[in-house]
Design a protein around this motif. Structure first.
Motif, PDB file in Angstrom:
ATOM      1  N   GLY A  56      30.100  25.754 114.302  1.00 51.66           N
ATOM      2  CA  GLY A  56      30.639  27.014 113.809  1.00 51.66           C
ATOM      3  C   GLY A  56      31.044  27.968 114.906  1.00 51.66           C
ATOM      4  N   VAL A  57      31.068  29.255 114.577  1.00 50.87           N
ATOM      5  CA  VAL A  57      31.462  30.259 115.564  1.00 50.87           C
ATOM      6  C   VAL A  57      30.363  30.400 116.611  1.00 50.87           C
ATOM      7  CG1 VAL A  57      32.807  31.479 113.814  1.00 50.87           C
ATOM      8  CG2 VAL A  57      30.474  32.228 114.306  1.00 50.87           C
ATOM      9  N   SER A  58      30.639  31.090 117.692  1.00 55.72           N
ATOM     10  CA  SER A  58      29.663  31.222 118.768  1.00 55.72           C
ATOM     11  C   SER A  58      28.482  32.088 118.342  1.00 55.72           C
ATOM     12  CB  SER A  58      30.320  31.839 120.004  1.00 55.72           C
ATOM     13  OG  SER A  58      30.645  33.194 119.759  1.00 55.72           O
ATOM     14  N   ARG A  59      27.355  31.854 118.980  1.00 53.55           N
ATOM     15  CA  ARG A  59      26.174  32.658 118.706  1.00 53.55           C
ATOM     16  C   ARG A  59      26.437  34.144 118.930  1.00 53.55           C
ATOM     17  NH1 ARG A  59      21.894  30.454 122.612  1.00 53.55           N
ATOM     18  NH2 ARG A  59      23.311  28.748 123.090  1.00 53.55           N
ATOM     19  N   GLU A  60      27.200  34.427 119.982  1.00 55.32           N
ATOM     20  CA  GLU A  60      27.428  35.813 120.390  1.00 55.32           C
ATOM     21  C   GLU A  60      28.254  36.597 119.363  1.00 55.32           C
ATOM     22  OE1 GLU A  60      26.158  33.314 123.503  1.00 55.32           O
ATOM     23  OE2 GLU A  60      27.985  33.118 122.287  1.00 55.32           O
ATOM     24  N   TYR A  64      26.263  35.629 110.799  1.00 54.18           N
ATOM     25  CA  TYR A  64      25.153  34.920 110.159  1.00 54.18           C
ATOM     26  C   TYR A  64      24.737  33.740 111.026  1.00 54.18           C
ATOM     27  CZ  TYR A  64      26.869  37.441 106.030  1.00 54.18           C
ATOM     28  OH  TYR A  64      27.297  38.404 105.151  1.00 54.18           O
ATOM     29  N   LYS A  65      23.435  33.604 111.253  1.00 51.60           N
ATOM     30  CA  LYS A  65      22.913  32.502 112.066  1.00 51.60           C
ATOM     31  C   LYS A  65      21.978  31.657 111.204  1.00 51.60           C
ATOM     32  CE  LYS A  65      23.402  35.378 116.163  1.00 51.60           C
ATOM     33  NZ  LYS A  65      22.727  36.109 117.264  1.00 51.60           N
ATOM     34  N   VAL A  95      30.012  32.412 110.553  1.00 46.77           N
ATOM     35  CA  VAL A  95      28.783  31.614 110.434  1.00 46.77           C
ATOM     36  C   VAL A  95      28.577  30.721 111.656  1.00 46.77           C
ATOM     37  CG1 VAL A  95      27.530  29.938 109.042  1.00 46.77           C
ATOM     38  CG2 VAL A  95      29.026  31.596 107.938  1.00 46.77           C
ATOM     39  N   TYR A  96      27.375  30.780 112.180  1.00 46.37           N
ATOM     40  CA  TYR A  96      26.923  29.898 113.265  1.00 46.37           C
ATOM     41  C   TYR A  96      25.811  29.018 112.703  1.00 46.37           C
ATOM     42  CZ  TYR A  96      23.789  28.619 117.156  1.00 46.37           C
ATOM     43  OH  TYR A  96      22.948  27.955 118.018  1.00 46.37           O
ATOM     44  N   LEU A 132      18.263  33.723 118.578  1.00 46.62           N
ATOM     45  CA  LEU A 132      18.956  33.967 117.319  1.00 46.62           C
ATOM     46  C   LEU A 132      18.584  35.311 116.709  1.00 46.62           C
ATOM     47  CD1 LEU A 132      18.902  30.476 115.553  1.00 46.62           C
ATOM     48  CD2 LEU A 132      20.496  31.389 117.255  1.00 46.62           C
ATOM     49  N   GLY A 133      17.645  36.003 117.312  1.00 46.05           N
ATOM     50  CA  GLY A 133      17.245  37.301 116.800  1.00 46.05           C
ATOM     51  C   GLY A 133      15.941  37.238 116.025  1.00 46.05           C
TER      52      GLY A 133
END
Length: 342
Positions: A56-60, A64-65, A95-96, A132-133
């Motif tokens: 998916g998209v980058s973590r940064e 949504y993770k 979304v990651y 990831l927080g």
């Protein structure tokens, strides 16, 4: 003379029985003669390594993770049909995903002490390592769906939401009425009934049962057609890549057989005693199941949904165990989790 012969035969039988019941050591990734390490891995507090794969998209930039937990005889390379979600939808949502090899699978080190609690701890450590927080989502498919119960029990404070997709049930969970679990249990093929009996009552015989040639062992592991619904059989070619030799390359005992012992063993908690992790609707929990699933009886999922009314229960008519691979279904699953509280 007869006594001596009897003693020799007895010793020989015991030696054979021990060898047949005792699994060989796993072929650890990166060890001499073992499979190579090709994926990124983190080192856990107990020294084990956990392999993971990002999608998916980058973590940064992700809004949504999500941590995805794979099923039986699978690996981090398969994310339960979520790859069927159109790219533009994933990017629009932001979304990651990160998937990981559960212990003993793929390139993750085995864990001989694996429990539902230790699996939840592995997931929490993975989230912390990848930064990831404080909160993240979890999605689990099949046996991976069962793992999500451990997350709801042990790390609810870390969750933004959770989805269980066709989660495997343990017929010995205490809250199940005996007549209901018995009826569901006997819906399985007889060889699967015996496989689960062995895993639950005599786990030390699990390796022997699943490698002996006298009686048929797990029909699910053998992918016999009888365990699939009509819809599943139509989808098999779509999911063929989710079950590869690499998933069990370190040995079937610490992957498949350990799954059976943990999933159908004696749990330290009953999922139906779990309290709502989102009492103020700050997140949501979803359970999706097909009413023609031949691997996990629908009657038990309905009972779980009845006992835990805070779970958003989605029952799909005509669907089997592999319904996430139906076009647009995974998109609906994803949006229900991420957007339901909006």
């Amino acid at each position: 003379m007869f006594r001596e012969i009897a003693v020799v035969l007895l010793i020989g039988f015991l030696a054979w029985a021990y060898q047949a019941a005792y699994p060989p050591p796993p072929k650890l990734c990166g060890s001499l003669g073992g499979p190579p390490i090709t994926a990124p891995r983190i080192k856990l507090r107990d020294g084990r390594h956990l392999a993971y794969k990002e999608h998916g998209v980058s973590r940064e930039t992700a809004k949504y993770k999500i941590i995805f937990v794979h099923g039986f005889s699978s690996s981090k390379d398969a994310i339960g049909g979520l790859t069927k979600v159109p790219l533009e939808v994933r990017e629009e949502l932001g979304v990651y995903f990160v998937s990981f090899d559960r212990p003993g699978y793929g390139e993750s080190d085995p864990d001989s002490k694996r429990t539902p609690k230790s699996l939840a701890s592995d997931i929490e450590e993975l989230a912390d390592h990848l930064r990831l927080g404080s909160n993240f989502y979890v999605i689990g498919f099949s046996m991976g769906g069962q793992v999500v119960w451990g997350c709801l029990k042990y790390i609810p404070h870390r969750l933004s939401g959770a989805t269980l997709i066709a989660p495997v049930v343990n017929y010995w969970w205490p809250s199940f009425p005996a007549n209901l679990s018995r009826e569901a249990y006997y819906l399985q093929l007889q060889q699967d009934q015996w496989t689960l009996r062995v895993a639950h009552y005599t786990p030390w015989l699990t390796y022997w049962w699943n490698t002996q040639k006298w009686f048929p062992a797990s029909a699910v592991a053998a992918r016999r057609p009888e365990v699939f619904s009509r819809q599943d059989l139509e989808l098999l070619s779509t999911v063929a890549g989710s079950q590869t030799p690499k998933a069990t390359q370190q040995g079937e005992f610490e992957s498949l057989h350990r799954d059976l012992m943990v999933g159908f063993g004696k749990w330290e908690f009953d999922p139906m005693d779990i309290e709502n992790p989102f009492p103020n609707n700050e997140g949501s929990v979803h359970l999706w199941h097909g009413d023609e699933d031949r691997m996990v009886p629908i009657t038990l999922q309905r009972y779980v949904a009845q006992k835990l009314p805070w779970i958003h229960y989605h029952e799909l008519p005509g669907a089997g165990h592999l319904f996430p691979y139906v076009p647009r279904v995974s998109e609906a699953i994803l949006k229900a989790l991420l957007l339901s509280e909006k």
